[in-house]
Design a protein around this motif. Structure first.
Motif, mmCIF file in Angstrom:
data_model
loop_
_atom_site.group_PDB
_atom_site.id
_atom_site.type_symbol
_atom_site.label_atom_id
_atom_site.label_comp_id
_atom_site.label_asym_id
_atom_site.label_seq_id
_atom_site.Cartn_x
_atom_site.Cartn_y
_atom_site.Cartn_z
ATOM 1 N N UNK A 262 0.848 -1.189 0.000
ATOM 2 C CA UNK A 262 0.000 0.000 0.000
ATOM 3 C C UNK A 262 0.884 1.239 0.000
ATOM 4 N N UNK A 263 0.324 2.319 -0.441
ATOM 5 C CA UNK A 263 1.043 3.585 -0.425
ATOM 6 C C UNK A 263 1.204 4.046 1.010
ATOM 7 N N UNK A 264 2.444 4.221 1.447
ATOM 8 C CA UNK A 264 2.703 4.602 2.838
ATOM 9 C C UNK A 264 2.159 5.995 3.128
ATOM 10 N N UNK A 265 1.721 6.210 4.341
ATOM 11 C CA UNK A 265 1.191 7.513 4.716
ATOM 12 C C UNK A 265 1.836 7.978 6.007
ATOM 13 N N UNK A 266 1.959 9.276 6.143
ATOM 14 C CA UNK A 266 2.498 9.869 7.357
ATOM 15 C C UNK A 266 1.717 11.118 7.703
ATOM 16 N N UNK A 267 1.621 11.418 8.992
ATOM 17 C CA UNK A 267 0.844 12.583 9.418
ATOM 18 C C UNK A 267 1.389 13.081 10.754
ATOM 19 N N UNK A 268 1.486 14.402 10.928
ATOM 20 C CA UNK A 268 1.976 14.947 12.206
ATOM 21 C C UNK A 268 0.915 14.833 13.301
ATOM 22 N N UNK A 269 0.875 13.686 13.957
ATOM 23 C CA UNK A 269 -0.086 13.494 15.049
ATOM 24 C C UNK A 269 0.525 12.584 16.116
ATOM 25 N N UNK A 270 1.786 12.821 16.440
ATOM 26 C CA UNK A 270 2.476 12.013 17.435
ATOM 27 C C UNK A 270 2.145 12.429 18.856
ATOM 28 N N UNK A 271 2.907 11.915 19.800
ATOM 29 C CA UNK A 271 2.581 12.082 21.221
ATOM 30 C C UNK A 271 2.703 13.525 21.709
ATOM 31 N N UNK A 272 3.515 14.353 21.037
ATOM 32 C CA UNK A 272 3.629 15.745 21.489
ATOM 33 C C UNK A 272 2.316 16.504 21.322
ATOM 34 N N UNK A 273 1.454 16.006 20.442
ATOM 35 C CA UNK A 273 0.161 16.665 20.257
ATOM 36 C C UNK A 273 -0.772 16.385 21.433
ATOM 37 N N UNK A 274 -0.510 15.318 22.186
ATOM 38 C CA UNK A 274 -1.232 15.087 23.442
ATOM 39 C C UNK A 274 -0.790 16.139 24.466
ATOM 40 N N UNK A 275 0.525 16.447 24.453
ATOM 41 C CA UNK A 275 1.039 17.503 25.341
ATOM 42 C C UNK A 275 0.337 18.834 25.052
ATOM 43 N N UNK A 276 0.117 19.097 23.762
ATOM 44 C CA UNK A 276 -0.556 20.354 23.375
ATOM 45 C C UNK A 276 -1.985 20.393 23.907
ATOM 46 N N UNK A 277 -2.653 19.237 23.887
ATOM 47 C CA UNK A 277 -4.020 19.173 24.414
ATOM 48 C C UNK A 277 -4.028 19.420 25.927
ATOM 49 N N UNK A 278 -2.993 18.947 26.611
ATOM 50 C CA UNK A 278 -2.885 19.205 28.052
ATOM 51 C C UNK A 278 -2.742 20.704 28.306
ATOM 52 N N UNK A 279 -1.878 21.365 27.537
ATOM 53 C CA UNK A 279 -1.697 22.811 27.717
ATOM 54 C C UNK A 279 -2.974 23.578 27.350
ATOM 55 N N UNK A 280 -3.712 23.064 26.384
ATOM 56 C CA UNK A 280 -4.994 23.676 26.035
ATOM 57 C C UNK A 280 -5.951 23.588 27.223
ATOM 58 N N UNK A 281 -5.934 22.453 27.912
ATOM 59 C CA UNK A 281 -6.758 22.249 29.113
ATOM 60 C C UNK A 281 -6.379 23.258 30.192
ATOM 61 N N UNK A 282 -5.075 23.467 30.399
ATOM 62 C CA UNK A 282 -4.613 24.451 31.393
ATOM 63 C C UNK A 282 -5.027 25.852 30.968
ATOM 64 N N UNK A 283 -4.899 26.123 29.651
ATOM 65 C CA UNK A 283 -5.268 27.440 29.132
ATOM 66 C C UNK A 283 -6.730 27.770 29.349
ATOM 67 N N UNK A 284 -7.582 26.749 29.305
ATOM 68 C CA UNK A 284 -9.014 26.980 29.539
ATOM 69 C C UNK A 284 -9.276 27.355 30.991
ATOM 70 N N UNK A 285 -8.374 26.976 31.896
ATOM 71 C CA UNK A 285 -8.546 27.309 33.321
ATOM 72 C C UNK A 285 -8.007 28.705 33.653
ATOM 73 N N UNK A 286 -6.854 29.040 33.073
ATOM 74 C CA UNK A 286 -6.206 30.310 33.441
ATOM 75 C C UNK A 286 -6.346 31.377 32.370
ATOM 76 N N UNK A 287 -6.866 30.989 31.203
ATOM 77 C CA UNK A 287 -6.975 31.928 30.084
ATOM 78 C C UNK A 287 -5.893 31.657 29.057
ATOM 79 N N UNK A 288 -6.287 31.476 27.797
ATOM 80 C CA UNK A 288 -5.320 31.136 26.754
ATOM 81 C C UNK A 288 -4.316 32.268 26.526
ATOM 82 N N UNK A 289 -4.790 33.505 26.628
ATOM 83 C CA UNK A 289 -3.890 34.652 26.424
ATOM 84 C C UNK A 289 -2.841 34.695 27.531
ATOM 85 N N UNK A 290 -3.277 34.448 28.756
ATOM 86 C CA UNK A 290 -2.347 34.459 29.898
ATOM 87 C C UNK A 290 -1.313 33.350 29.741
#
Length: 549
Positions: A262-290
């Motif tokens: 099959x034609x190989x596929x790749x996509x930027x969705x590794x484990x660091x993107x879970x880290x980004x979701x964690x920071x998004x969660x923190x941002x929702x508590x303290x404010x994304x701008x802050x």
């Protein structure tokens, strides 16, 4: 003549990198490096750099470029507010076709190619040190073959076959010979490797590329017997790294050969993107701008929060079983002492009333993982559906493969499609070990599936009533795309593609072959969307007396 004594494979990763090596005379004694500046006993080190004030000289790399201790994270304001204290990370992602706003931060003074070159330079120094301690007589780099593993999306595997009018002989030239400038990523990596001292000259044959999923598949050859796979069986390899996920379906061939179906596929969705979701969660508590301003001025504290709290207390252990989860209390000020300076308004009041403690429950953590995990499941499904053959097994490799939640979701989703789904021992080393195997057994890979359609621009007579008027040139010609190799074709490795072409005019003294590639399987013109120009191959015609013959 080539005199290769040692093979070195380098896994230059988005978040972590590593290398392995072996002498060609004793390949069974291969070694994966586990000793790094600032750390021992690990097979990879962070793909990170620290520079001096002018971004000219590297002052630290790997784990030493990152925060390791709390007292480092809580350094003085003078140091922490200075952008120069912020390490350079994720710079490999600048090689992907990302929007500018999605590309990782780099200071204006630093070009991403310099960062890649500088990081490879540090790796090269360590490789030389390791090789000289094992085999002092081996000359570096002339007697060392370098195998560089790269994401599936980077590779243009295509060979151009033409007649050399001057020497009256046929020749096969890999396009990597012609591609040395952006936007072609293999060319950029070759240039960086040369400048880093891994090669004696830019065109050296001592550097070979193989894709990360291909390397991972080669490593899986060492475990297929444990899973009762036999010649003719196919298996799926899911390489889950920190920055990217690469997936391919391979076929086990006779004599331990490897084919691609099959034609190989790749996509930027590794484990660091879970880290980004964690920071998004923190941002929702303290404010994304802050949070954004805090991250800009106190990056070390953000890094400490992610690595020491989220990764070690949540990410590495989360398995998706609610019955085994206990709500975790995060005291933000223990990890981010300066954050309160940036939070304002109602958010500040709420956080002060809560004592700057955030409760992290099961649902919140699951929502951090799911966007990334669901994308991986989608990619796997796409690959399985693209295959006309049933997969006998699926191997998850890469650092993120050790996530119990990811493995459980993959098993749950594909248990009726794939009988055997597992994670081989030390999945984080799969790519670098597979790259080394490739370098030592370069003929193991028998077939590949083309990811692109390749061709050249050709001219013919414009035909009234058939061709559009706007495409008619002043000399009554029309320029079209002539396909030489079509996307999705399964081909033997290094297979040449050839066609016969004639000069347009009888008095023509040279031919210019403009080479293009496209994701389309039926491109017609070289100015269509998605059509990318590679290079122009110029060929002189010494005898114009032959006319168009």
């Amino acid at each position: 003549m080539e005199d290769i004594r040692v093979v070195v494979a380098i896994d230059f990763g988005t978040t972590n990198s590593g290398f392995a090596f072996a002498h060609k005379e004793r390949p069974e004694e291969s070694e994966t490096n586990s000793t790094w500046p600032g750390n021992k006993g690990i097979f990879k080190t962070p793909t990170a750099l620290q520079y001096d004030s002018k971004y000219n000289k590297v002052t630290a790399w790997g784990v030493k470029a990152l925060v390791e201790f709390q007292e480092d994270a809580e350094s003085s304001d003078d140091d922490d507010n200075n952008q120069l204290s912020r390490p350079i990370e994720l710079f490999k992602l600048h090689l992907f076709n990302l929007k500018d706003e999605d590309k990782p931060w780099l200071p204006p003074e630093l070009d991403y190619k310099k960062a890649i070159k500088d990081y490879l330079t540090e790796i090269r120094k360590l490789i030389q040190e390791r090789l000289s301690s094992r085999w002092s007589s081996v000359k570096f780099p002339s007697q060392v073959k370098i195998i560089l593993t790269i994401p599936a999306e980077w590779v243009l595997r295509f060979f151009f076959f033409f007649f050399d009018f001057v020497n009256h002989k046929f020749g096969i030239y890999s396009l990597s010979y012609f591609i040395n400038q952006p936007p072609h990523t293999t060319g950029i990596m070759r240039e960086c490797a040369y400048k880093a001292g891994l090669l004696n000259k830019l065109s050296s044959n001592n550097l070979e590329f193989t894709t990360e999923p291909e390397a991972a598949a080669l490593h899986c050859l060492s475990v297929v017997k444990e899973h009762n796979l036999k010649s003719g069986d196919s298996f799926c390899v899911v390489d889950c790294g920190g920055g990217t996920v690469d997936i391919t379906i391979r076929k086990l061939l006779a004599k331990n050969g490897l084919g691609e179906i099959t034609e190989r596929i790749g996509y930027p969705c590794g484990s660091t993107f879970v880290d980004k979701e964690f920071l998004k969660f923190i941002g929702e508590k303290v404010g994304m701008h802050a949070l954004s301003n805090f991250k800009k001025n106190h990056y070390k504290q953000i890094q400490y929060l992610v690595q020491r709290f989220f990764c070690h207390r949540i990410k590495f252990d989360f398995n998706g079983k609610q019955s085994e989860w206990k709500t975790i209390k995060l005291n933000l000020l223990n990890y981010c002492s300066n954050l309160q300076e940036y939070v304002t308004g109602d958010r500040k009041t709420e956080m002060e009333n809560a004592g700057w403690i955030i409760k992290i429950d099961f649902t919140s953590v699951k929502e951090m993982f799911d966007p990334v995990v669901n994308k991986i499941l989608e990619l796997i499904s796409e690959q399985l559906n693209a295959s006309k053959e049933k997969c006998s097994a699926m191997f998850l490799v890469g650092g993120f493969a050790e996530s119990a939640y990811l493995l459980n979701k993959v098993k749950e989703t594909f248990r009726f499609q794939v009988k055997d789904i597992c994670v081989p021992t030390l999945p984080i080393t799969a790519v670098v070990k597979g790259g080394l195997y490739y370098g030592l057994n370069i003929n193991t890979v028998k077939t590949r599936v083309l990811k692109w359609t390749f061709g050249i621009e050709v001219a013919r007579k414009w035909i009234s009533g058939k061709d559009k008027k706007k495409r008619r040139s002043p000399d009554d010609l029309i320029y079209t795309f002539e396909c030489l190799a079509k996307r999705g074709s399964q081909v033997d490795v290094n297979k040449p593609f050839s066609k016969i072409f004639f000069p347009v005019r009888a008095d023509q003294k040279a031919v210019a072959f403009k080479i293009y590639y496209t994701p389309s399987v039926d491109g017609k013109f070289c100015d269509e969307p998605g059509m990318e120009y590679i290079k122009t191959l110029h060929i002189d015609i010494p005898d114009v007396n032959l006319g168009r013959d």
